[in-house]
Structures are given as structure tokens and as C-alpha cells.
Scaffold this active site. Structure first.
Site, PDB file in Angstrom:
ATOM      1  N   TYR A 190      46.750  29.734  43.291  1.00  0.00           N
ATOM      2  CA  TYR A 190      47.373  31.060  43.401  1.00  0.00           C
ATOM      3  C   TYR A 190      48.770  31.037  42.767  1.00  0.00           C
ATOM      4  CZ  TYR A 190      48.075  35.769  45.088  1.00  0.00           C
ATOM      5  OH  TYR A 190      48.281  37.132  45.127  1.00  0.00           O
ATOM      6  N   LYS A 194      49.667  32.958  39.152  1.00  0.00           N
ATOM      7  CA  LYS A 194      50.651  34.042  39.160  1.00  0.00           C
ATOM      8  C   LYS A 194      51.901  33.679  38.357  1.00  0.00           C
ATOM      9  CE  LYS A 194      48.030  36.801  41.397  1.00  0.00           C
ATOM     10  NZ  LYS A 194      47.334  37.837  40.624  1.00  0.00           N
TER      11      LYS A 194
HETATM   12  N1  NAD Z   1      46.347  42.349  48.351  1.00  0.00           N
HETATM   13  C1  NAD Z   1      47.546  41.763  48.348  1.00  0.00           C
HETATM   14  O1  NAD Z   1      48.186  41.601  49.401  1.00  0.00           O
HETATM   15  C2  NAD Z   1      48.153  41.302  47.049  1.00  0.00           C
HETATM   16  C3  NAD Z   1      49.489  40.890  47.041  1.00  0.00           C
HETATM   17  C4  NAD Z   1      50.056  40.441  45.854  1.00  0.00           C
HETATM   18  C5  NAD Z   1      49.294  40.430  44.689  1.00  0.00           C
HETATM   19  N2  NAD Z   1      47.992  40.842  44.735  1.00  0.00           N
HETATM   20  C6  NAD Z   1      47.237  40.807  43.487  1.00  0.00           C
HETATM   21  O2  NAD Z   1      46.722  42.101  43.238  1.00  0.00           O
HETATM   22  C7  NAD Z   1      45.474  42.009  42.554  1.00  0.00           C
HETATM   23  C8  NAD Z   1      44.409  42.769  43.316  1.00  0.00           C
HETATM   24  O3  NAD Z   1      44.304  42.230  44.623  1.00  0.00           O
HETATM   25  P1  NAD Z   1      43.349  42.842  45.729  1.00  0.00           P
HETATM   26  O4  NAD Z   1      43.956  42.526  47.032  1.00  0.00           O
HETATM   27  O5  NAD Z   1      43.032  44.244  45.381  1.00  0.00           O
HETATM   28  O6  NAD Z   1      42.070  41.909  45.566  1.00  0.00           O
HETATM   29  P2  NAD Z   1      40.525  42.275  45.683  1.00  0.00           P
HETATM   30  O7  NAD Z   1      39.832  40.979  45.932  1.00  0.00           O
HETATM   31  O8  NAD Z   1      40.329  43.410  46.633  1.00  0.00           O
HETATM   32  O9  NAD Z   1      40.175  42.806  44.220  1.00  0.00           O
HETATM   33  C9  NAD Z   1      39.976  41.927  43.139  1.00  0.00           C
HETATM   34  C10 NAD Z   1      38.879  42.532  42.272  1.00  0.00           C
HETATM   35  O10 NAD Z   1      38.693  41.687  41.132  1.00  0.00           O
HETATM   36  C11 NAD Z   1      37.308  41.671  40.841  1.00  0.00           C
HETATM   37  N3  NAD Z   1      36.970  40.493  40.044  1.00  0.00           N
HETATM   38  C12 NAD Z   1      36.871  39.212  40.468  1.00  0.00           C
HETATM   39  N4  NAD Z   1      36.490  38.426  39.452  1.00  0.00           N
HETATM   40  C13 NAD Z   1      36.358  39.211  38.350  1.00  0.00           C
HETATM   41  C14 NAD Z   1      35.973  38.991  37.009  1.00  0.00           C
HETATM   42  N5  NAD Z   1      35.645  37.755  36.576  1.00  0.00           N
HETATM   43  N6  NAD Z   1      35.948  40.035  36.155  1.00  0.00           N
HETATM   44  C15 NAD Z   1      36.266  41.289  36.581  1.00  0.00           C
HETATM   45  N7  NAD Z   1      36.614  41.567  37.845  1.00  0.00           N
HETATM   46  C16 NAD Z   1      36.664  40.536  38.728  1.00  0.00           C
HETATM   47  C17 NAD Z   1      36.624  41.671  42.198  1.00  0.00           C
HETATM   48  O11 NAD Z   1      35.278  42.106  42.116  1.00  0.00           O
HETATM   49  C18 NAD Z   1      37.521  42.633  42.989  1.00  0.00           C
HETATM   50  O12 NAD Z   1      37.039  43.967  42.955  1.00  0.00           O
HETATM   51  C19 NAD Z   1      45.178  40.506  42.424  1.00  0.00           C
HETATM   52  O13 NAD Z   1      45.605  40.045  41.168  1.00  0.00           O
HETATM   53  C20 NAD Z   1      46.017  39.910  43.537  1.00  0.00           C
HETATM   54  O14 NAD Z   1      46.331  38.565  43.322  1.00  0.00           O
HETATM   55  C21 NAD Z   1      47.404  41.270  45.876  1.00  0.00           C
END
Ligand code: NAD
Length: 279
Positions: A190, A194
Site C-alpha cells: 500500500y 501510493k
Molecule cells: N476508502 C478509503 O478510505 C481510501 C482512502 C485513501 C485512498 N483511497 C484510494 O481510493 C481509491 C478507491 O478506493 P475505494 O475505497 O473506493 O476502493 P474500492 O475497493 O471500493 O474500489 C476499488 C475499485 O477498483 C476496482 N478494480 C480492482 N482491480 C481492478 C483492475 N485490475 N482494473 C480495473 N478496476 C479494478 C474494483 O473492482 C473496485 O470497484 C483507491 O486507490 C484507494 O487506495 C481510499
């Protein structure tokens, strides 16, 4: 006529591809695009979630929102996405690199935590996580960003994390009663994915500056999504604002970074984490 400040945020007619757009935050980025008059394209590997998200957005915002099942780790899949978008809309203005393989440490049981510790972290998991989170961004920028550069305009937004800026505080993932060497930790991938995204953001921002393609990142803090009270308490102790983010709280920043409101900004990383990295 002179533009008013709200005009800088207007996305009328602009087409935005959102990778991982069917996930928790991806849907919110899509809403931000649609609410500003733009056209979101959901590009996600999950077929049913992709169809569901694009249909819901189309219905709710009366927008022609395409859902394209895409695997960001496969160049041909991204090329297929781009040609479908160009066939359908004749343009692509915005790329949001949001897809990730995102195991939630705080929600996992002991079996997955075994491998998440650095000493035993399997090479296959390292390769899979980097493939989706970092190589996927590289490939999407190579295919879609190159097209933008050739047309002389475009905006790329990379969704990083506050853990691109600080190390995870592993104390918040600890579970009572487990031996030291099987305590869960945030996986090394992770942090690496990032942080790598920030490097790629800076590289491409300068590489494509003269081509009028802006590249920025956002580093969001954790979103509250039903995590346990114990975890939330431990995490929010590290956050000056004393709470996790609401799921809608990044929409304003996303709109700023993909619209002309940020027209003089490239290579930047907007850190939005309730002040966590300030402490
Ligand atoms: N949720 C949080 O608290 C948070 C905080 C900081 C950063 N982020 C970042 O925000 C982004 C979204 O996070 P989230 O919480 O919505 O996650 P999530 O798991 O809900 O969504 C991720 C999506 O990516 C898709 N995915 C996975 N592999 C893939 C591939 N090979 N090709 C295309 N799509 C693919 C999944 O199907 C899913 O719909 C991520 O990059 C995450 O690291 C999230």
C-alpha cells in the site's frame, strides 16, 4: 464575457474516465463529474458493479454514462476502453486513476494477516498489488495520456493516500490476544503503490507540461465505511480533526483538480486527511 469563478468548475460536455469507478470512492468521483455537467465513464473490472454504477448515474443525472468493463493491468483492455470512449463521445478530457486492489486490514481475519507482515509477504501478492495499483496507472497514462498529449489537452488525477506521505501507524491495526509475529499490519504494497503514484505524477506533470496535459494527485485519509468502533477510535486519535472522512468529502477536491479551477496546477499532491500528516 469574463468568466465567473463558478465557470472554472464547469465540466459541461467533458468526458472523464474513472478507473475502479464502480467502487466506494470511484462512484463519488463520478457523481462529482456528473454534478458539474460532465460525462463520467465507469471503467472497472467488476462487470455487475460497472453496469449497476453506470445505470444508476445515467438515471440519477440524466447523463449518457458508459460502463466499460476494464482491467487496468492489461494494455489491450485499456486500448479497448479508449477506442470505445472515442467512438461513443469523440473525446476524452479527464482520466482519474482510482482502481486499486485494496485489502482492508482492519476487516480481515487472521488468515490474511499472516501474509501481510513484511517478513512473510509473498512475492505474488507484492506483484499483484503493484500490478493493479501502480503498473495499472502507468498503462492507463501510457494509453490514454499519450492520446491526450497528441491532442494537446487533458487532465489526469491520480488517487493516492495519506499513506503516500506518512508511514502507516501499525499500532492501529493490532488485535488483542495475537502473538507479536502474527499481528495484522497494513501491507507494504500500500505504501509503495501510493508513494510510487506521487513519483509518477511528478514525472508526467513535467513530461507533458508543454503538451497541455496536467497531472496531479490527491492523498485522501481514511473514509468511514462501517469499520469497528475500536479501529475508528484508534485511527481518529491520530487525526487532529478527530474523525474519519465522510464518503462525499473528496468530491470538491476532485472537481477542483479535474476542472479549470486548477488550471495553473500540475505535479501537485493535495493532501486531505483531517490534518493527520500535520501531527
Ligand atoms: N476508502 C478509503 O478510505 C481510501 C482512502 C485513501 C485512498 N483511497 C484510494 O481510493 C481509491 C478507491 O478506493 P475505494 O475505497 O473506493 O476502493 P474500492 O475497493 O471500493 O474500489 C476499488 C475499485 O477498483 C476496482 N478494480 C480492482 N482491480 C481492478 C483492475 N485490475 N482494473 C480495473 N478496476 C479494478 C474494483 O473492482 C473496485 O470497484 C483507491 O486507490 C484507494 O487506495 C481510499
Amino acid at each position: 464575457m469574463e468568466k465567473e469563478v463558478k465557470d472554472y468548475f464547469d465540466l459541461t460536455g467533458k468526458v472523464a474516465i474513472i478507473t475502479g469507478g464502480a467502487g466506494l470512492l470511484g462512484r463519488k468521483h463520478a457523481e462529482a463529474i456528473a454534478e458539474a455537467g460532465g460525462i463520467p465513464v465507469i471503467a472497472d473490472i467488476n462487470p455487475s458493479a460497472t453496469a449497476q454504477a453506470s445505470q444508476e448515474l445515467s438515471r440519477r443525472y440524466q447523463v449518457d454514462c458508459l460502463g466499460v468493463v476494464t482491467d487496468v493491468t492489461q494494455r489491450e483492455s485499456i486500448e479497448g476502453l479508449l477506442s470505445q470512449v472515442l467512438d461513443h463521445y469523440k473525446r476524452v478530457d479527464i482520466l482519474i486513476n482510482n482502481a486499486a486492489h485494496n485489502p482492508k486490514v482492519e476487516a480481515t481475519g487472521t488468515s490474511e494477516t499472516e501474509w501481510s507482515r513484511f517478513e512473510n509477504f509473498p512475492l505474488e501478492v507484492w506483484q499483484r498489488d503493484l500490478m493493479v495499483g501502480l503498473t495499472g496507472v502507468f498503462l492507463c497514462c501510457q494509453v490514454i495520456g499519450t492520446d491526450m498529449a497528441a491532442r494537446g489537452r487533458g487532465v489526469i488525477l491520480n488517487i493516492a493516500s495519506d499513506l503516500a506521505v506518512i508511514a502507516p501507524d501499525q499500532r492501529i491495526y493490532r488485535k488483542e490476544g495475537l502473538a507479536e509475529d502474527s499481528q495484522p499490519v497494513k501491507p507494504v504494497t500500500y505504501s509503495v503503490v501510493k508513494s510510487g503514484m506521487i513519483g509518477l505524477t511528478r514525472y508526467l506533470a513535467t513530461y507533458w507540461a508543454a503538451k497541455n496535459v496536467r497531472v496531479n494527485a490527491i492523498s485522501p485519509g481514511g473514509v468511514y465505511n462501517g469499520q469497528s468502533d475500536e479501529f475508528v477510535q484508534k485511527l481518529t486519535n491520530l487525526i487532529p480533526m478527530g474523525r474519519m472522512a465522510h464518503v462525499d468529502e473528496y468530491k470538491g477536491a476532485v472537481l477542483f483538480l479535474v476542472s479549470d479551477a486548477s488550471s495553473y496546477m500540475t505535479g501537485g499532491n493535495l493532501i486531505i486527511e483531517g490534518g493527520r500528516t500535520v501531527w
